[in-house]
Design an enzyme around this catalytic site. Structure first.
Site, PDB file in Angstrom:
ATOM      1  N   ASP A 189       1.064  -1.055   0.014  1.00 15.60           N
ATOM      2  CA  ASP A 189      -0.001  -0.025  -0.024  1.00 15.60           C
ATOM      3  C   ASP A 189       1.000   1.155   0.032  1.00 15.60           C
ATOM      4  O   ASP A 189       0.501   2.392  -0.723  1.00 15.60           O
ATOM      5  CB  ASP A 189      -0.921  -0.060   1.180  1.00 15.60           C
ATOM      6  CG  ASP A 189      -1.861  -1.048   1.087  1.00 15.60           C
ATOM      7  OD1 ASP A 189      -2.063  -1.807   0.294  1.00 15.60           O
ATOM      8  OD2 ASP A 189      -2.648  -1.248   2.066  1.00 15.60           O
ATOM      9  N   PHE A 236       2.086   2.024  -3.320  1.00 18.63           N
ATOM     10  CA  PHE A 236       0.993   2.371  -4.274  1.00 18.63           C
ATOM     11  C   PHE A 236       0.918   4.003  -3.877  1.00 18.63           C
ATOM     12  O   PHE A 236       0.554   4.658  -4.827  1.00 18.63           O
ATOM     13  CB  PHE A 236      -0.057   1.804  -3.902  1.00 18.63           C
ATOM     14  CG  PHE A 236      -1.333   1.954  -4.762  1.00 18.63           C
ATOM     15  CD1 PHE A 236      -1.324   1.272  -6.065  1.00 18.63           C
ATOM     16  CD2 PHE A 236      -2.138   3.104  -4.340  1.00 18.63           C
ATOM     17  CE1 PHE A 236      -2.654   1.664  -6.760  1.00 18.63           C
ATOM     18  CE2 PHE A 236      -3.137   3.439  -5.340  1.00 18.63           C
ATOM     19  CZ  PHE A 236      -3.410   2.759  -6.732  1.00 18.63           C
ATOM     20  N   ASP A 237       0.767   4.311  -2.596  1.00 14.53           N
ATOM     21  CA  ASP A 237       0.287   5.661  -2.131  1.00 14.53           C
ATOM     22  C   ASP A 237       1.534   6.503  -2.674  1.00 14.53           C
ATOM     23  O   ASP A 237       1.355   7.578  -3.043  1.00 14.53           O
ATOM     24  CB  ASP A 237       0.276   5.857  -0.688  1.00 14.53           C
ATOM     25  CG  ASP A 237      -1.188   5.005  -0.280  1.00 14.53           C
ATOM     26  OD1 ASP A 237      -1.844   4.646  -1.117  1.00 14.53           O
ATOM     27  OD2 ASP A 237      -1.158   4.843   1.042  1.00 14.53           O
ATOM     28  N   SER A 254     -35.800  -4.212 -14.855  1.00 13.72           N
ATOM     29  CA  SER A 254     -35.640  -5.008 -13.329  1.00 13.72           C
ATOM     30  C   SER A 254     -36.002  -6.718 -13.852  1.00 13.72           C
ATOM     31  O   SER A 254     -35.959  -6.925 -15.026  1.00 13.72           O
ATOM     32  CB  SER A 254     -36.435  -4.491 -12.422  1.00 13.72           C
ATOM     33  OG  SER A 254     -37.941  -4.985 -12.570  1.00 13.72           O
ATOM     34  N   LEU A 255     -36.020  -7.296 -13.053  1.00 15.20           N
ATOM     35  CA  LEU A 255     -36.141  -8.769 -13.148  1.00 15.20           C
ATOM     36  C   LEU A 255     -37.548  -9.305 -12.509  1.00 15.20           C
ATOM     37  O   LEU A 255     -37.855  -8.683 -11.672  1.00 15.20           O
ATOM     38  CB  LEU A 255     -34.838  -9.531 -12.394  1.00 15.20           C
ATOM     39  CG  LEU A 255     -33.715  -9.498 -13.109  1.00 15.20           C
ATOM     40  CD1 LEU A 255     -32.595 -10.391 -12.147  1.00 15.20           C
ATOM     41  CD2 LEU A 255     -33.453 -10.104 -14.634  1.00 15.20           C
ATOM     42  N   ARG A 285     -29.905   3.851 -12.071  1.00 18.68           N
ATOM     43  CA  ARG A 285     -31.011   3.201 -12.601  1.00 18.68           C
ATOM     44  C   ARG A 285     -32.375   4.382 -12.696  1.00 18.68           C
ATOM     45  O   ARG A 285     -32.927   4.539 -13.722  1.00 18.68           O
ATOM     46  CB  ARG A 285     -31.906   2.122 -11.769  1.00 18.68           C
ATOM     47  CG  ARG A 285     -33.163   2.072 -12.348  1.00 18.68           C
ATOM     48  CD  ARG A 285     -33.329   0.593 -12.556  1.00 18.68           C
ATOM     49  NE  ARG A 285     -34.223   0.032 -11.691  1.00 18.68           N
ATOM     50  CZ  ARG A 285     -34.830  -1.260 -11.395  1.00 18.68           C
ATOM     51  NH1 ARG A 285     -34.286  -2.149 -12.174  1.00 18.68           N
ATOM     52  NH2 ARG A 285     -35.667  -1.481 -10.680  1.00 18.68           N
ATOM     53  N   GLU A 298     -23.983  -3.966 -10.214  1.00 19.90           N
ATOM     54  CA  GLU A 298     -24.328  -3.460  -8.886  1.00 19.90           C
ATOM     55  C   GLU A 298     -23.363  -3.138  -8.024  1.00 19.90           C
ATOM     56  O   GLU A 298     -22.343  -3.713  -7.903  1.00 19.90           O
ATOM     57  CB  GLU A 298     -24.985  -4.998  -8.182  1.00 19.90           C
ATOM     58  CG  GLU A 298     -25.957  -4.684  -7.000  1.00 19.90           C
ATOM     59  CD  GLU A 298     -27.369  -4.356  -7.486  1.00 19.90           C
ATOM     60  OE1 GLU A 298     -27.741  -4.244  -8.788  1.00 19.90           O
ATOM     61  OE2 GLU A 298     -28.247  -4.396  -6.551  1.00 19.90           O
ATOM     62  N   TYR A 356     -23.909  -7.410 -16.774  1.00 18.71           N
ATOM     63  CA  TYR A 356     -24.834  -7.381 -18.201  1.00 18.71           C
ATOM     64  C   TYR A 356     -24.273  -6.394 -19.024  1.00 18.71           C
ATOM     65  O   TYR A 356     -23.889  -5.326 -18.783  1.00 18.71           O
ATOM     66  CB  TYR A 356     -26.296  -6.937 -17.747  1.00 18.71           C
ATOM     67  CG  TYR A 356     -27.414  -7.035 -18.711  1.00 18.71           C
ATOM     68  CD1 TYR A 356     -27.268  -8.089 -19.826  1.00 18.71           C
ATOM     69  CD2 TYR A 356     -28.273  -6.065 -18.796  1.00 18.71           C
ATOM     70  CE1 TYR A 356     -28.182  -7.969 -20.998  1.00 18.71           C
ATOM     71  CE2 TYR A 356     -29.189  -5.907 -19.700  1.00 18.71           C
ATOM     72  CZ  TYR A 356     -29.085  -6.862 -20.782  1.00 18.71           C
ATOM     73  OH  TYR A 356     -30.205  -6.922 -21.615  1.00 18.71           O
ATOM     74  N   LYS A 415     -30.317 -16.778 -16.003  1.00 18.32           N
ATOM     75  CA  LYS A 415     -30.489 -16.084 -17.480  1.00 18.32           C
ATOM     76  C   LYS A 415     -30.156 -17.175 -18.458  1.00 18.32           C
ATOM     77  O   LYS A 415     -29.413 -17.852 -18.608  1.00 18.32           O
ATOM     78  CB  LYS A 415     -29.161 -14.884 -17.437  1.00 18.32           C
ATOM     79  CG  LYS A 415     -29.469 -13.841 -16.446  1.00 18.32           C
ATOM     80  CD  LYS A 415     -28.225 -12.864 -16.582  1.00 18.32           C
ATOM     81  CE  LYS A 415     -28.324 -11.765 -15.435  1.00 18.32           C
ATOM     82  NZ  LYS A 415     -27.084 -10.970 -15.199  1.00 18.32           N
ATOM     83  N   CYS A 444     -38.202  13.483  25.387  1.00 20.83           N
ATOM     84  CA  CYS A 444     -36.736  12.920  25.427  1.00 20.83           C
ATOM     85  C   CYS A 444     -36.805  12.017  26.754  1.00 20.83           C
ATOM     86  O   CYS A 444     -37.334  12.505  27.626  1.00 20.83           O
ATOM     87  CB  CYS A 444     -35.699  13.834  25.479  1.00 20.83           C
ATOM     88  SG  CYS A 444     -34.255  13.136  25.973  1.00 20.83           S
ATOM     89  N   CYS A 485     -34.438  13.601  29.279  1.00 16.78           N
ATOM     90  CA  CYS A 485     -34.594  15.082  29.831  1.00 16.78           C
ATOM     91  C   CYS A 485     -35.854  15.872  29.810  1.00 16.78           C
ATOM     92  O   CYS A 485     -36.258  16.837  30.089  1.00 16.78           O
ATOM     93  CB  CYS A 485     -33.653  16.035  29.165  1.00 16.78           C
ATOM     94  SG  CYS A 485     -33.916  16.471  27.486  1.00 16.78           S
ATOM     95  N   CYS A 535     -29.410  18.090  28.021  1.00 13.75           N
ATOM     96  CA  CYS A 535     -29.860  16.653  28.170  1.00 13.75           C
ATOM     97  C   CYS A 535     -28.511  15.963  28.359  1.00 13.75           C
ATOM     98  O   CYS A 535     -27.560  15.910  27.580  1.00 13.75           O
ATOM     99  CB  CYS A 535     -30.402  16.359  26.525  1.00 13.75           C
ATOM    100  SG  CYS A 535     -30.842  14.644  26.387  1.00 13.75           S
TER     101      CYS A 535
END
Ligand code: IVH
Length: 674
Positions: free
Chosen positions: A34, A37-38, A83-84, A136, A172, A225, A291, A409, A412, A433
């Site tokens: 990491d 990478f940084d 949708s499905l 969507r 998704e 998809y 599917k 509440c 209080c 409170c």
């Protein structure tokens, strides 16, 4: 560095970083640490700052976020986002499979996949570059959330291999369980209401205004998809395989996350396997999707008005327990947010005993139509505590009592309030409170805030009960004699506390601003506000518009800041803190203090590409000389610092409103007077 060298280096670093990003987020097999990478990313960012003209549109630096969207643009989908059809029983599935076979009059190949529980996204790629990400919405148009999606590590910004010139891929976006738990831990610590589940959190996160926050939330994305005029293969499975080669995160055959079969037995076997194994997945799935594999067969089956006839989803039954509701209690957090909790007759669920379950808020209780003594269904999702998902109304005893959501509440007795658009009730008695008082003090003394050594939650509680402290300002007038008279308080501890309090006077203003606990002002926002407004007086006097004009500050934060400073009690606390010597302004260097603020009172828009400054430097320079950066051109704009390649729509707007354009050179001349 020479320009040509810089350009080459920027290109090389970008390419390498895209590659390492893919290894890390998609393949989970990083080659470098990491830290390495940084370091590479930092090098790239520095070069991009110095040579903004070479910044690539899909630079890996986009992953850290930065852009703020005040309002998302609505975009029409090129292909409707459907949708499905759902099935809840295996019989429904058997019917589906029989129907397909009859319609096609042949043996059919199916692809079985998991149904990821998140939000649908459509990603458009042109020439291998991510150009747009759209939610969507209503299926016909959705929101453009590209800047937020760019921060998701597993979404490739640049593709590799033999991709078509133009296509769309859908998938998704979801929040892995670990990321969800981490976020809720942070929320609990900050006294904010917890998020209900990973799915809602993912959908809320993708619509956040600040992409920097999105970048920190750890979202992930599976693709399922592909759509376009020139797809790589003529099967769904083949396309996903190709997508994997181009750099997308797609399900693996080797761990059975995707599977081909040509029988209902194969489909049911896949379902049974995952019904059990899904508990080991690091994210939530709520079912499987079946599917038809071949595109020509999909085409023959076609669509209904809502969903394809060639696909169906099957929802898993979730494991539930039934038990009775004994009572409801209400917890008050540091910010006054109220959380109702169901106290249950203990019951065993997935190996643990459940005694309490979340009820989230008043609407949820009303939706459930909940009574005390009801038999309730409890479920465990990715949540920290389980939730009540339903009521067996036929088992309701005569003695059951409808839950009347409290109006005062529980701590209080102040009347609760609920703001428009918010799900939770709040106790507005911020300074009176008990759990809010101690919560605020605990936040104030915490490490990232005033970092007061020697004081902890228990001591705060003890001091509060003994009447020694009632708010954060009281810490600065603590009486050592009174402290020492308390239980378990030795000289040494008292000295340590006094020393800690004294040392907190050197905590810089940005941290103080975070410490005083304005709702929605976390440490990053506090830094932004402190840098922009310089001192507490300016923040207090800022108008709503001025606050919203600051980068990364939205309506919600701006309103909360104003509300804080309207309250006399808060003002009194701030005054007492100021008198005690707490830092209420940023400390400027001598050089900064001596500058003539030639841009004082001027609202300035920065647009285009610059050569002497990076955009950030330019904005900082404007602030340094007393000017104000504003995001968009309006009548109130004093002038625009116009770099190269300023967009035509902005030029037009400037001309229309008669706003002056100032070149980079003219700008430099202007500030050198100061
Ligand atoms: S395919 C035209 N595959 O479930 C077919 N959808 O109600 C488009 N989902 O909106 C959908 N996992 O957000 C497909 N493996 C998967 C999926 C999946 C989750 C979601 C998707 C869709 C909803 C269907």
């Amino acid at each position: 560095m020479e320009k040509a060298v810089a350009q080459k280096k920027i290109e090389e670093l970008s390419k390498e970083l895209h590659e390492h990003n893919h290894l890390y987020y998609v393949l989970s097999s990083p080659l470098i640490s990491d830290f390495q990478f940084d370091t590479m990313l930092k090098e790239l960012q520095d070069l991009e700052d110095q040579f903004p003209e070479f910044l690539l549109s899909n630079s890996p630096s986009k992953r850290v976020g930065g852009a703020v969207t005040k309002e998302f643009t609505s975009v029409k989908h090129k292909y409707r986002m459907l949708s499905l059809g759902n099935s809840y029983s295996k019989e429904d599935l058997i019917d589906f499979e029989t129907r397909i076979r009859k319609l096609l009059e042949e043996e059919v190949e199916y692809v079985c996949e998991l149904k990821y529980d998140g939000v649908a996204i459509g990603l458009r790629y042109v020439d291998g570059k991510l150009i747009q990400a759209v939610t969507r919405g209503d299926g016909t148009s959705g929101d453009d959330v590209t800047t937020n999606v760019q921060t998701i590590g597993s979404v490739p910004l640049e593709l590799k291999g033999d991709y078509p010139k133009e296509f769309e891929i859908r998938g998704e976006i979801f929040m892995p369980l670990k990321a969800f738990e981490k976020l809720n831990k942070e929320k609990a610590k900050a006294g904010e209401p917890l998020m209900a589940n990973p799915r809602n959190t993912a959908s809320g996160t993708i619509k956040m205004q600040s992409s920097k926050i999105v970048a920190k939330r750890g979202l992930d994305c599976y693709l399922y998809y592909m759509l376009g005029e020139e797809l790589p293969t003529d099967t769904h499975f083949g396309n996903l395989e190709k997508a994997g080669e181009w750099g997308f995160k797609v399900p693996n055959v080797s761990d059975r996350m995707i599977e081909k079969t040509n029988s209902i037995e194969g489909i049911l076997d896949f379902i049974n396997f995952w019904d059990d194994k899904r508990k080991d997945l690091p994210f939530e799935v709520d079912g499987v999707v079946i599917k038809v594999n071949r595109h020509d067969r999909q085409q023959r089956l076609g669509f209904t008005s809502k969903s394809p006839r060639w696909a169906i989803s099957y929802k898993f039954e979730t494991e539930q327990a039934v038990t009775s509701l004994n009572s409801v209690s209400y917890q008050v957090g540091r910010t006054g947010a109220l959380t109702p909790v169901a106290n249950l007759e203990p019951v065993s669920l997935l190996g643990t005993t459940v005694k309490r379950a979340s009820l989230h808020n008043k609407d949820q209780i009303e939706k459930l139509d909940l009574y005390i003594k009801d038999q309730v269904f409890v479920e465990k999702g990715g949540e920290i505590i389980p939730k009540v998902v339903g009521v067996n109304k036929s088992a309701r005893p005569d003695s059951a009592i409808k839950i009347d959501y409290i109006t005062e509440c529980p701590e209080c007795e102040t009347e609760l309030v609920r703001k428009e658009g918010e799900a939770n009730h709040y106790c507005p008695n911020e300074n009176g409170c008990p759990p809010q008082i101690t919560g605020k003090i605990e936040h104030f003394i915490s490490r990232k805030a005033m970092n007061i050594d020697g004081l902890g939650g228990e001591t705060v509680e003890q001091f509060f009960k003994a009447g020694l402290i009632n708010n954060i300002a009281d810490l600065y007038s603590l009486d050592p004699l009174k402290m020492i008279s308390l239980d378990r308080m030795a000289d040494k501890s008292v000295n340590k506390i006094i020393k800690g309090v004294r040392e907190s006077l050197s905590i810089p203003f940005e941290q103080v601003l975070f410490a005083i606990g304005i709702r929605f002002v976390g440490s990053t926002v506090a830094k932004t506000l402190a840098k922009y407004f310089k001192n507490i007086q300016n923040i207090k006097n800022a108008t709503l518009e001025e606050l919203i004009n600051v980068d990364e500050i939205g309506d919600k934060i701006a309103e909360s800041v104003q509300e804080f400073f309207i309250d006399d009690k808060n003002l009194e606390i701030v005054n007492r803190l100021t008198e005690a010597g707490v830092q209420m302004a940023i400390i400027e260097t001598e050089e900064e203090a001596n500058l003539v603020k030639v841009l004082e009172g001027k609202s300035i828009v920065v647009s285009g590409v610059f050569y002497q400054f990076s955009r950030d430097e330019l904005k900082k320079t404007i602030e340094k000389y007393g000017g104000k950066n504003v995001g968009s051109i309006s009548k109130k704009t004093t002038f625009i610092v116009a770099g190269d390649k300023m967009g035509p729509s902005k030029l037009e707007k400037a001309a229309k409103l008669g706003v002056q354009l100032v070149s980079e050179e003219e700008f430099i001349a202007m500030i050198s007077e100061g």
